[in-house]
Design a protein around this motif. Structure first.
Motif, PDB file in Angstrom:
ATOM      1  N   THR A  41       0.836  -1.204   0.000  1.00  0.00           N
ATOM      2  CA  THR A  41       0.000   0.000   0.000  1.00  0.00           C
ATOM      3  C   THR A  41       0.868   1.251   0.000  1.00  0.00           C
ATOM      4  O   THR A  41       0.620   2.183  -0.768  1.00  0.00           O
ATOM      5  CB  THR A  41      -0.925  -0.001   1.235  1.00  0.00           C
ATOM      6  OG1 THR A  41      -1.750  -1.159   1.192  1.00  0.00           O
ATOM      7  CG2 THR A  41      -1.792   1.238   1.270  1.00  0.00           C
ATOM      8  N   LEU A  42       1.878   1.265   0.854  1.00  0.00           N
ATOM      9  CA  LEU A  42       2.778   2.418   0.890  1.00  0.00           C
ATOM     10  C   LEU A  42       3.543   2.560  -0.417  1.00  0.00           C
ATOM     11  O   LEU A  42       3.735   3.682  -0.920  1.00  0.00           O
ATOM     12  CB  LEU A  42       3.758   2.292   2.063  1.00  0.00           C
ATOM     13  CG  LEU A  42       3.152   2.431   3.447  1.00  0.00           C
ATOM     14  CD1 LEU A  42       4.174   2.085   4.513  1.00  0.00           C
ATOM     15  CD2 LEU A  42       2.598   3.832   3.662  1.00  0.00           C
ATOM     16  N   LEU A  43       3.965   1.444  -0.994  1.00  0.00           N
ATOM     17  CA  LEU A  43       4.686   1.474  -2.266  1.00  0.00           C
ATOM     18  C   LEU A  43       3.802   2.037  -3.379  1.00  0.00           C
ATOM     19  O   LEU A  43       4.228   2.917  -4.141  1.00  0.00           O
ATOM     20  CB  LEU A  43       5.167   0.065  -2.616  1.00  0.00           C
ATOM     21  CG  LEU A  43       6.031  -0.078  -3.864  1.00  0.00           C
ATOM     22  CD1 LEU A  43       7.381   0.585  -3.624  1.00  0.00           C
ATOM     23  CD2 LEU A  43       6.221  -1.546  -4.201  1.00  0.00           C
ATOM     24  N   LEU A  44       2.571   1.560  -3.475  1.00  0.00           N
ATOM     25  CA  LEU A  44       1.646   2.046  -4.506  1.00  0.00           C
ATOM     26  C   LEU A  44       1.258   3.505  -4.288  1.00  0.00           C
ATOM     27  O   LEU A  44       0.936   4.208  -5.248  1.00  0.00           O
ATOM     28  CB  LEU A  44       0.395   1.163  -4.548  1.00  0.00           C
ATOM     29  CG  LEU A  44       0.612  -0.270  -5.046  1.00  0.00           C
ATOM     30  CD1 LEU A  44      -0.663  -1.085  -4.880  1.00  0.00           C
ATOM     31  CD2 LEU A  44       1.077  -0.268  -6.492  1.00  0.00           C
ATOM     32  N   ASN A  45       1.295   3.967  -3.051  1.00  0.00           N
ATOM     33  CA  ASN A  45       0.946   5.360  -2.740  1.00  0.00           C
ATOM     34  C   ASN A  45       2.200   6.235  -2.676  1.00  0.00           C
ATOM     35  O   ASN A  45       2.143   7.350  -2.169  1.00  0.00           O
ATOM     36  CB  ASN A  45       0.173   5.423  -1.417  1.00  0.00           C
ATOM     37  CG  ASN A  45      -0.736   6.611  -1.350  1.00  0.00           C
ATOM     38  OD1 ASN A  45      -1.356   6.985  -2.336  1.00  0.00           O
ATOM     39  ND2 ASN A  45      -0.805   7.225  -0.180  1.00  0.00           N
ATOM     40  N   ARG A  46       3.317   5.707  -3.185  1.00  0.00           N
ATOM     41  CA  ARG A  46       4.603   6.422  -3.215  1.00  0.00           C
ATOM     42  C   ARG A  46       5.050   6.876  -1.828  1.00  0.00           C
ATOM     43  O   ARG A  46       5.580   7.968  -1.663  1.00  0.00           O
ATOM     44  CB  ARG A  46       4.541   7.588  -4.190  1.00  0.00           C
ATOM     45  CG  ARG A  46       4.351   7.154  -5.625  1.00  0.00           C
ATOM     46  CD  ARG A  46       4.402   8.335  -6.569  1.00  0.00           C
ATOM     47  NE  ARG A  46       4.327   7.900  -7.937  1.00  0.00           N
ATOM     48  CZ  ARG A  46       3.192   7.776  -8.625  1.00  0.00           C
ATOM     49  NH1 ARG A  46       2.042   8.047  -8.042  1.00  0.00           N
ATOM     50  NH2 ARG A  46       3.209   7.382  -9.873  1.00  0.00           N
ATOM     51  N   PHE A  47       4.791   6.041  -0.840  1.00  0.00           N
ATOM     52  CA  PHE A  47       5.192   6.271   0.550  1.00  0.00           C
ATOM     53  C   PHE A  47       4.685   7.605   1.097  1.00  0.00           C
ATOM     54  O   PHE A  47       5.336   8.248   1.906  1.00  0.00           O
ATOM     55  CB  PHE A  47       6.711   6.146   0.709  1.00  0.00           C
ATOM     56  CG  PHE A  47       7.172   4.736   0.513  1.00  0.00           C
ATOM     57  CD1 PHE A  47       7.138   3.842   1.563  1.00  0.00           C
ATOM     58  CD2 PHE A  47       7.597   4.287  -0.724  1.00  0.00           C
ATOM     59  CE1 PHE A  47       7.539   2.524   1.385  1.00  0.00           C
ATOM     60  CE2 PHE A  47       7.996   2.977  -0.913  1.00  0.00           C
ATOM     61  CZ  PHE A  47       7.975   2.094   0.147  1.00  0.00           C
ATOM     62  N   LYS A  48       3.490   7.984   0.652  1.00  0.00           N
ATOM     63  CA  LYS A  48       2.818   9.168   1.188  1.00  0.00           C
ATOM     64  C   LYS A  48       1.678   8.691   2.063  1.00  0.00           C
ATOM     65  O   LYS A  48       0.879   7.849   1.668  1.00  0.00           O
ATOM     66  CB  LYS A  48       2.284  10.055   0.068  1.00  0.00           C
ATOM     67  CG  LYS A  48       3.379  10.679  -0.760  1.00  0.00           C
ATOM     68  CD  LYS A  48       2.811  11.533  -1.864  1.00  0.00           C
ATOM     69  CE  LYS A  48       3.950  12.046  -2.726  1.00  0.00           C
ATOM     70  NZ  LYS A  48       3.473  12.591  -3.978  1.00  0.00           N
ATOM     71  N   LEU A  49       1.622   9.239   3.264  1.00  0.00           N
ATOM     72  CA  LEU A  49       0.570   8.857   4.199  1.00  0.00           C
ATOM     73  C   LEU A  49      -0.616   9.788   4.013  1.00  0.00           C
ATOM     74  O   LEU A  49      -0.508  10.994   4.239  1.00  0.00           O
ATOM     75  CB  LEU A  49       1.088   8.933   5.633  1.00  0.00           C
ATOM     76  CG  LEU A  49       2.333   8.096   5.923  1.00  0.00           C
ATOM     77  CD1 LEU A  49       2.834   8.370   7.320  1.00  0.00           C
ATOM     78  CD2 LEU A  49       2.032   6.630   5.731  1.00  0.00           C
TER      79      LEU A  49
END
Length: 176
Positions: free
Chosen positions: A131-139
């Motif tokens: 999930t973090l990878l697909l969201n480019r490590f943006k929370l």
């Protein structure tokens, strides 16, 4: 500031935390025993939530201050500490100093569902990383929602396994 007084305050706070934790664990155990809920389910739900609330609050505070990395690091570091030290030290003490038999220096957990819980936990961590990878490590809210869904799925699956819903992993609770 006197160093010894600071040490005394920290030591007294540490003892107070131990006393409150012991009280919380005892009450949770007796509640689960009264309601015929296995210890493993009480630990997965009540105890884990109760012990994690202070960490969650501190992570929320530092994240609102713009220190999101510190909030994530707090969660990861705290859980790593819990797993690697808080489990290993009591198991080492029990196995090495208090074995059931002199030649049996190991601890057998009181749950046969531990393998499944660890597998679900590992799958949850992999899903979090993806999930973090697909969201480019943006929370953002999407990551928060996915984490909440992963947590609910983990708790539901682990609790159902510990309650012998899918297959028998725990012996029935003894009648009193």
């Amino acid at each position: 500031v006197n160093v010894f007084s600071c040490f005394y305050v920290e030591l007294s706070q540490f003892h107070r935390c131990i006393a409150y934790d012991f009280k919380q664990i005892s009450l949770t155990f007796f509640t689960g025993d009264t309601l015929n809920i296995p210890d493993s389910v009480m630990g997965l739900t009540i105890l884990s939530a109760g012990m994690s609330v202070p960490e969650a609050v501190s992570s929320i505070i530092v994240t609102k201050q713009g220190l999101g990395a510190m909030g994530i690091s707090n969660a990861i570091g705290s859980n790593t500490f819990d797993i690697l030290l808080c489990l290993s030290v009591p198991w080492f003490i029990k196995a090495y100093f208090l074995p059931n038999h002199p030649d049996e220096m190991w601890v057998v957990p009181n749950s046969n569902g531990l393998t499944y819980s660890v597998t679900f936990l590992l799958a949850s961590v992999i899903c979090l990383f993806l999930t973090l990878l697909l969201n480019r490590f943006k929370l953002d809210r999407k990551v928060g929602l996915i984490c909440a869904i992963l947590y609910v799925c983990f708790i539901v699956c682990a609790a159902l396994i510990e309650l012998n819903v899918f297959f028998a992993v725990n012996v029935p609770i003894c009648e009193h």
